[in-house]
Motif scaffolding. Sequence first.
Motif, mmCIF file in Angstrom:
data_model
loop_
_atom_site.group_PDB
_atom_site.id
_atom_site.type_symbol
_atom_site.label_atom_id
_atom_site.label_comp_id
_atom_site.label_asym_id
_atom_site.label_seq_id
_atom_site.Cartn_x
_atom_site.Cartn_y
_atom_site.Cartn_z
ATOM 1 N N GLY A 1 2.287 0.298 8.952
ATOM 2 C CA GLY A 1 1.700 -1.002 9.282
ATOM 3 C C GLY A 1 1.791 -1.311 10.761
ATOM 4 O O GLY A 1 1.914 -0.426 11.609
ATOM 5 N N TRP A 2 1.720 -2.609 11.090
ATOM 6 C CA TRP A 2 1.673 -3.031 12.488
ATOM 7 C C TRP A 2 2.938 -2.699 13.265
ATOM 8 O O TRP A 2 2.889 -2.482 14.464
ATOM 9 C CB TRP A 2 1.384 -4.529 12.558
ATOM 10 C CG TRP A 2 -0.071 -4.850 12.353
ATOM 11 C CD1 TRP A 2 -1.078 -3.952 12.143
ATOM 12 C CD2 TRP A 2 -0.677 -6.141 12.346
ATOM 13 N NE1 TRP A 2 -2.283 -4.615 12.000
ATOM 14 C CE2 TRP A 2 -2.057 -5.954 12.114
ATOM 15 C CE3 TRP A 2 -0.175 -7.433 12.500
ATOM 16 C CZ2 TRP A 2 -2.951 -7.024 12.054
ATOM 17 C CZ3 TRP A 2 -1.060 -8.502 12.430
ATOM 18 C CH2 TRP A 2 -2.434 -8.298 12.214
ATOM 19 N N VAL B 1 -3.210 -3.957 15.462
ATOM 20 C CA VAL B 1 -4.643 -3.695 15.642
ATOM 21 C C VAL B 1 -5.239 -3.277 14.310
ATOM 22 O O VAL B 1 -4.559 -2.722 13.446
ATOM 23 C CB VAL B 1 -4.888 -2.590 16.695
ATOM 24 C CG1 VAL B 1 -4.477 -3.070 18.076
ATOM 25 C CG2 VAL B 1 -4.124 -1.316 16.343
ATOM 26 N N GLY B 2 -6.530 -3.539 14.156
ATOM 27 C CA GLY B 2 -7.212 -3.135 12.938
ATOM 28 C C GLY B 2 -7.153 -4.192 11.854
ATOM 29 O O GLY B 2 -6.338 -5.112 11.900
ATOM 30 N N LEU B 3 -8.042 -4.052 10.891
ATOM 31 C CA LEU B 3 -8.106 -4.983 9.774
ATOM 32 C C LEU B 3 -7.138 -4.558 8.674
ATOM 33 O O LEU B 3 -6.524 -3.495 8.734
ATOM 34 C CB LEU B 3 -9.534 -5.031 9.232
ATOM 35 C CG LEU B 3 -10.617 -5.427 10.250
ATOM 36 C CD1 LEU B 3 -11.995 -5.313 9.625
ATOM 37 C CD2 LEU B 3 -10.365 -6.818 10.780
ATOM 38 N N TYR C 1 0.834 -1.205 0.000
ATOM 39 C CA TYR C 1 0.000 0.000 0.000
ATOM 40 C C TYR C 1 0.867 1.253 0.000
ATOM 41 O O TYR C 1 0.565 2.241 -0.693
ATOM 42 C CB TYR C 1 -0.929 0.017 1.212
ATOM 43 C CG TYR C 1 -2.054 -0.999 1.151
ATOM 44 C CD1 TYR C 1 -2.643 -1.352 -0.053
ATOM 45 C CD2 TYR C 1 -2.541 -1.590 2.314
ATOM 46 C CE1 TYR C 1 -3.667 -2.285 -0.102
ATOM 47 C CE2 TYR C 1 -3.571 -2.521 2.281
ATOM 48 C CZ TYR C 1 -4.132 -2.861 1.068
ATOM 49 O OH TYR C 1 -5.149 -3.779 1.029
ATOM 50 N N ALA C 2 1.957 1.243 0.770
ATOM 51 C CA ALA C 2 2.853 2.399 0.797
ATOM 52 C C ALA C 2 3.458 2.627 -0.584
ATOM 53 O O ALA C 2 3.551 3.776 -1.064
ATOM 54 C CB ALA C 2 3.948 2.185 1.835
ATOM 55 N N ALA C 3 3.858 1.543 -1.244
ATOM 56 C CA ALA C 3 4.422 1.667 -2.588
ATOM 57 C C ALA C 3 3.392 2.230 -3.562
ATOM 58 O O ALA C 3 3.706 3.097 -4.397
ATOM 59 C CB ALA C 3 4.917 0.296 -3.062
ATOM 60 N N THR D 1 -4.792 -0.482 7.029
ATOM 61 C CA THR D 1 -3.388 -0.243 6.718
ATOM 62 C C THR D 1 -3.233 0.837 5.648
ATOM 63 O O THR D 1 -2.196 1.509 5.577
ATOM 64 C CB THR D 1 -2.742 -1.567 6.250
ATOM 65 O OG1 THR D 1 -2.954 -2.556 7.253
ATOM 66 C CG2 THR D 1 -1.262 -1.415 6.033
ATOM 67 N N LYS D 2 -4.248 1.033 4.812
ATOM 68 C CA LYS D 2 -4.148 2.037 3.750
ATOM 69 C C LYS D 2 -4.009 3.443 4.327
ATOM 70 O O LYS D 2 -3.143 4.220 3.917
ATOM 71 C CB LYS D 2 -5.364 1.961 2.837
ATOM 72 C CG LYS D 2 -5.418 0.711 1.977
ATOM 73 C CD LYS D 2 -6.619 0.749 1.035
ATOM 74 C CE LYS D 2 -6.681 -0.488 0.162
ATOM 75 N NZ LYS D 2 -7.843 -0.468 -0.743
#
Length: 449
Positions: free
Chosen positions: A356-357, A363-365, A18-20, A369-370
Motif C-alpha cells: 500500500g501507500w 500515489v494511484g487509485l 487485498y493482501a489478505a 493497491t491490488k
Amino acid sequence: MTRPLRVAIVGAGPAGVYAADILTKSETPVEIDLLDRMPAPYGLIRYGVAPDHPRIKGIINALQRVMEKPEIRFLGHVEYGVDVKLEDLQRHYDAVIFSTGADQDRPLDIPGIDLPHSYGAAEFVYWYDGYPEAPRDWTLDGEQVAVIGAGNVALDVARVLAKQADDLLSTEIPDNVHRGLKDSKVTDVHLFARRGPAQAKFTPLELRELDHQNEVEIIVHPEGFEMDEASEKEAQTNNQVKTIVKTLQDWALRDPKHDTKRRLHLHFLRAPVEVTGTDRVEGFKVEVMELTGDGNVRGTGEYETYPVQQVYRAVGYLSSPVADLPFDTKSGTVPNAGGRVLDLDGEHIPGVYTTGWIKRGPVGLIGHTKGDALETINNLLEDLDALPKPEQPTSDSIIELLEERGVSYTTWEGWTRLDAHEKSLGEPHGRERIKVVPREDMVKISRAE
C-alpha cells in the motif's frame, strides 16, 4: 509446515484487505489477523473518502466479502507501537505485513501557511468523515476560500466546501458535520492548480461530479487555460486527459448563471507563493505560470492576490513513521524491495513486509493497491522456507496477550454490531446510516458493553 501459515497484517484498509485476500487464494493454508488502531475496519474507505461518493463506498461490499472469509480475523482498536510491538507480533506470527497507509498532510513550504484558518486537506477530510481523533467543530466563517491542488482530494475538499449541507443528508455524515456545513458562510471556492488543464491529476469522474450540485456554478477562468504542444499531444493520445480537457472547455464556454448561492472557481497555471494575513488568513498570493512546451511550467514573475479567509492545501498525503521499522522521511515510505522491508544496511528483515501507500507512497487509485499487494504476497510466499519460526504460533496466543495487557479489542462480530447500530440511527431519517464518531462509543457498541 504442519500448521497454517500465521500472518499479521497491520492496517485493515484496502491495502491490508487485498493482501489478505491474495494470501487466502494461494495454495498455502493460512490464518490471518488484520489489526487496526480503529475499532472499525476499511481505513480510508471509511475515513478518507467524501461521504457523497456512494460508488467508491461500494468497494466496502467487496472488502466485506474478503473479511468474512474463515481464514481472516479482525482485531480492531489495537494500536501498533502502543498495544503491541514488532517483537510481540514476531513471537506470534510467521510474517508481519504493514499496510498502515498515509494519514498526514504533506507540508507546503510557503510563508504564512501556518496562519490560523490555513489547513491541510486531511484535517478537513477527517472532520467531515467523522474520524474519531478529529475535532468535532469546524468553523466556516469566511466567504472566500482557497483550495491548493489539482488531484482528487482537492476536488473532494472543494466540492464539499461548495455543496449545500442538506444535499448531504442522504449520506452517512455525522450530525455535527451537517450542522457545521449548514452554518457555512462560504460563497466562493477557488481551486488553484500549478500546471495546466492537461496536467491535472484528478479523474474525469471526480471532475464531472463538481457539476452535479445544487446551487453551485462552476467557473473555469480562461486566463491560465492554456495548452502547449505536449498538452495537445497528451489530449490526443490519452482518453482521460482528452475527457478532462473537453469537460473544462465546455464549462469555460457556457453562459454564466449569476443566480447560484455558491461558485466554484477553477484557476490553472497559478502556483502558491504566500498565505497573507496577521492574526488569521486574509489573502492568498500566487505566481502566474506558463507552459514550456514539454508539459512543464515556469514562473512568469507576475503575481496575483486573492482575498480569501481560509486556505486548504491538498498537495498530497504523507505516511507516518512506523515503530521499530526504518523510515524514509523524504518519500514517506518504509524502505523495501518488492514489499520486503529493508534494514539500514539494505538487508531484508526476515518475515517483515509492507504494502500500500506506506510501501510505494500515496500515489494511484484504490484499485492500484491490488497489484501492489500481489507483488508483496508473491515475495512472501517465495520466502516461506526462510521465515523465522514464531515462539507462540497458536491463534489464541495473541488474544491472551491483548487481554493480559487490558486492550479492549474489537472483532468482526463487533463491527457487524456497530454497522447495524449506525444503520438503525439513519433509518428513521431515511438515511443509509449515521456514523458513530467517538471512539469510546464505537468500542462500547462493538463490545456490547
